[in-house]
Design a protein around this motif. Sequence first.
Motif, mmCIF file in Angstrom:
data_model
loop_
_atom_site.group_PDB
_atom_site.id
_atom_site.type_symbol
_atom_site.label_atom_id
_atom_site.label_comp_id
_atom_site.label_asym_id
_atom_site.label_seq_id
_atom_site.Cartn_x
_atom_site.Cartn_y
_atom_site.Cartn_z
ATOM 1 N N LEU A 116 0.820 -1.207 0.000
ATOM 2 C CA LEU A 116 0.000 0.000 0.000
ATOM 3 C C LEU A 116 0.850 1.251 0.000
ATOM 4 C CD1 LEU A 116 -2.668 1.609 0.561
ATOM 5 C CD2 LEU A 116 -2.261 1.140 2.987
ATOM 6 N N HIS A 117 0.450 2.224 -0.824
ATOM 7 C CA HIS A 117 0.926 3.603 -0.737
ATOM 8 C C HIS A 117 -0.292 4.477 -0.461
ATOM 9 C CE1 HIS A 117 4.843 3.569 -3.374
ATOM 10 N NE2 HIS A 117 4.975 2.851 -2.265
ATOM 11 N N PRO A 118 -0.285 5.257 0.609
ATOM 12 C CA PRO A 118 -1.386 6.201 0.848
ATOM 13 C C PRO A 118 -1.050 7.573 0.259
ATOM 14 C CG PRO A 118 0.025 6.154 2.755
ATOM 15 C CD PRO A 118 0.627 5.187 1.744
ATOM 16 N N ASP A 119 -2.029 8.457 0.221
ATOM 17 C CA ASP A 119 -1.804 9.831 -0.231
ATOM 18 C C ASP A 119 -1.129 10.623 0.897
ATOM 19 O OD1 ASP A 119 -4.072 9.725 1.359
ATOM 20 O OD2 ASP A 119 -5.225 11.135 0.155
ATOM 21 N N TRP A 120 0.108 10.251 1.152
ATOM 22 C CA TRP A 120 0.864 10.765 2.297
ATOM 23 C C TRP A 120 1.052 12.277 2.229
ATOM 24 C CZ3 TRP A 120 0.685 8.613 6.573
ATOM 25 C CH2 TRP A 120 1.630 8.812 7.579
ATOM 26 N N GLN A 135 1.009 5.005 -7.333
ATOM 27 C CA GLN A 135 1.225 3.579 -7.603
ATOM 28 C C GLN A 135 2.602 3.339 -8.215
ATOM 29 O OE1 GLN A 135 -0.825 5.542 -9.280
ATOM 30 N NE2 GLN A 135 -0.265 5.326 -11.428
ATOM 31 N N GLU A 136 3.393 4.397 -8.331
ATOM 32 C CA GLU A 136 4.759 4.298 -8.862
ATOM 33 C C GLU A 136 5.733 3.928 -7.737
ATOM 34 O OE1 GLU A 136 5.971 5.740 -12.079
ATOM 35 O OE2 GLU A 136 3.924 5.958 -12.815
ATOM 36 N N LEU A 152 7.282 -9.792 -10.125
ATOM 37 C CA LEU A 152 6.088 -8.945 -10.057
ATOM 38 C C LEU A 152 6.049 -8.186 -8.735
ATOM 39 C CD1 LEU A 152 3.331 -7.959 -11.063
ATOM 40 C CD2 LEU A 152 2.350 -10.091 -10.170
ATOM 41 N N ASN A 153 5.912 -6.888 -8.839
ATOM 42 C CA ASN A 153 5.841 -6.018 -7.670
ATOM 43 C C ASN A 153 4.681 -5.052 -7.910
ATOM 44 O OD1 ASN A 153 8.628 -6.719 -6.391
ATOM 45 N ND2 ASN A 153 8.987 -6.384 -8.567
ATOM 46 N N MET A 154 3.634 -5.173 -7.087
ATOM 47 C CA MET A 154 2.453 -4.335 -7.288
ATOM 48 C C MET A 154 2.323 -3.322 -6.153
ATOM 49 S SD MET A 154 -0.231 -7.172 -8.744
ATOM 50 C CE MET A 154 -1.499 -5.990 -9.121
ATOM 51 N N ILE A 155 1.773 -2.164 -6.504
ATOM 52 C CA ILE A 155 1.532 -1.099 -5.530
ATOM 53 C C ILE A 155 0.094 -0.631 -5.677
ATOM 54 C CG2 ILE A 155 2.161 1.216 -4.755
ATOM 55 C CD1 ILE A 155 4.978 0.679 -5.956
ATOM 56 N N LEU A 156 -0.645 -0.675 -4.569
ATOM 57 C CA LEU A 156 -1.997 -0.137 -4.502
ATOM 58 C C LEU A 156 -1.895 1.260 -3.901
ATOM 59 C CD1 LEU A 156 -5.136 -0.377 -4.541
ATOM 60 C CD2 LEU A 156 -4.930 -1.225 -2.195
ATOM 61 N N TYR A 157 -2.350 2.260 -4.633
ATOM 62 C CA TYR A 157 -2.351 3.636 -4.142
ATOM 63 C C TYR A 157 -3.769 4.004 -3.733
ATOM 64 C CZ TYR A 157 -2.187 8.738 -4.236
ATOM 65 O OH TYR A 157 -2.282 10.067 -3.913
ATOM 66 N N LEU A 158 -3.922 4.494 -2.500
ATOM 67 C CA LEU A 158 -5.214 4.959 -1.991
ATOM 68 C C LEU A 158 -5.151 6.455 -1.735
ATOM 69 C CD1 LEU A 158 -6.283 2.308 0.696
ATOM 70 C CD2 LEU A 158 -7.262 2.648 -1.566
ATOM 71 N N GLU A 159 -6.201 7.157 -2.133
ATOM 72 C CA GLU A 159 -6.302 8.573 -1.833
ATOM 73 C C GLU A 159 -7.753 8.936 -1.550
ATOM 74 O OE1 GLU A 159 -5.054 11.100 -5.040
ATOM 75 O OE2 GLU A 159 -6.519 10.288 -6.429
ATOM 76 N N ARG A 161 -10.623 11.718 -1.802
ATOM 77 C CA ARG A 161 -11.045 12.920 -2.531
ATOM 78 C C ARG A 161 -12.536 13.096 -2.305
ATOM 79 N NH1 ARG A 161 -7.911 14.872 -7.132
ATOM 80 N NH2 ARG A 161 -5.895 13.823 -7.120
ATOM 81 N N GLU A 162 -12.909 14.298 -1.923
ATOM 82 C CA GLU A 162 -14.322 14.633 -1.703
ATOM 83 C C GLU A 162 -15.016 13.608 -0.809
ATOM 84 O OE1 GLU A 162 -16.048 15.234 -5.566
ATOM 85 O OE2 GLU A 162 -14.807 16.995 -5.940
ATOM 86 N N GLY A 163 -14.302 13.154 0.217
ATOM 87 C CA GLY A 163 -14.882 12.237 1.195
ATOM 88 C C GLY A 163 -14.932 10.777 0.779
ATOM 89 N N ARG A 164 -14.431 10.441 -0.396
ATOM 90 C CA ARG A 164 -14.452 9.055 -0.851
ATOM 91 C C ARG A 164 -13.041 8.575 -1.116
ATOM 92 N NH1 ARG A 164 -18.656 7.995 -5.491
ATOM 93 N NH2 ARG A 164 -18.291 5.903 -4.722
ATOM 94 N N LEU A 165 -12.812 7.265 -0.936
ATOM 95 C CA LEU A 165 -11.511 6.676 -1.239
ATOM 96 C C LEU A 165 -11.481 6.207 -2.682
ATOM 97 C CD1 LEU A 165 -10.448 4.500 1.824
ATOM 98 C CD2 LEU A 165 -9.326 6.527 0.923
ATOM 99 N N TYR A 166 -10.372 6.519 -3.345
ATOM 100 C CA TYR A 166 -10.131 6.078 -4.713
ATOM 101 C C TYR A 166 -8.816 5.307 -4.713
ATOM 102 C CZ TYR A 166 -13.765 9.336 -6.098
ATOM 103 O OH TYR A 166 -14.959 9.986 -6.237
ATOM 104 N N HIS A 167 -8.642 4.478 -5.724
ATOM 105 C CA HIS A 167 -7.397 3.721 -5.805
ATOM 106 C C HIS A 167 -6.893 3.642 -7.239
ATOM 107 C CE1 HIS A 167 -9.830 0.305 -7.238
ATOM 108 N NE2 HIS A 167 -8.687 -0.162 -7.695
#
Length: 194
Positions: A116-120, A135-136, A152-159, A161-167
Amino acid sequence: MTPDTVLLDLSVLADFYGDSVREYESCTPELPPRCWAILLGRFVEDAMSVERVRFARNIRESDDAVLEEFQSTIIPRFGACYSNGRRGFWCEPKELLRITREAEAEGLEVLGSIHLHPDWHRIGPPHERGLRVSQEPTPMDRHLFCGSGWPLNMILYLERREGRLYHSLGAWAPPSESGASCRPLALRFTVRGG
C-alpha cells in the motif's frame, strides 16, 4: 525475461483491499498505514496470472538483523522517515518458506508482492507533505524490489477525494540494479461474462 503482462481477477485482491482500507482509515501522521502481501500464481504463455494473495508476519520492528539493516543501510540512504518502524515491511523468512511450499503444493509460484501507498502528501506529517507518492515505486521500493528479485511487484495507491476513497494499481518488474528504474507491466483484468 519477465513477462510484460499481468492477468488478474480483482476479486483475488479483495482481502488486500479490505486490509488496506482498514489501515488507511486508522492511520495517523505518526503511524502510517501499512499493508503488504505475497502474490501467488503461475506463468501462462507470455503473462503472469495472479491467483492468490497471502499475508505474512512483518518482522520490521522486532528482528535485530532487520533493525540493524534499517539503521546501517536504509535510513542513511533513504532518509530519517524510515526510522519509524511502521515504514517498510520485512517478511518473516520461515513464513515465506511455508507460503512458498504451500503454493508449490497447489501448483503455484511466488510471483512477488503487493503493498500500500497512501496519499501521504495529504495525510502524513506536515514536514513530509512534499513527498508525493502514487502507484509508482519510490526509491526505497526500487531498492527492495531489486533485493527480492521477484518478477512482479504491485503497488496499490489509496487517496481520499471529496470524502471518498479512490485507488489505482501499478505493476512493476524489478530494476536491474538498486536505484534503477522499474519497468511497468501491463495489467489485464478479468471481464465478467466475457
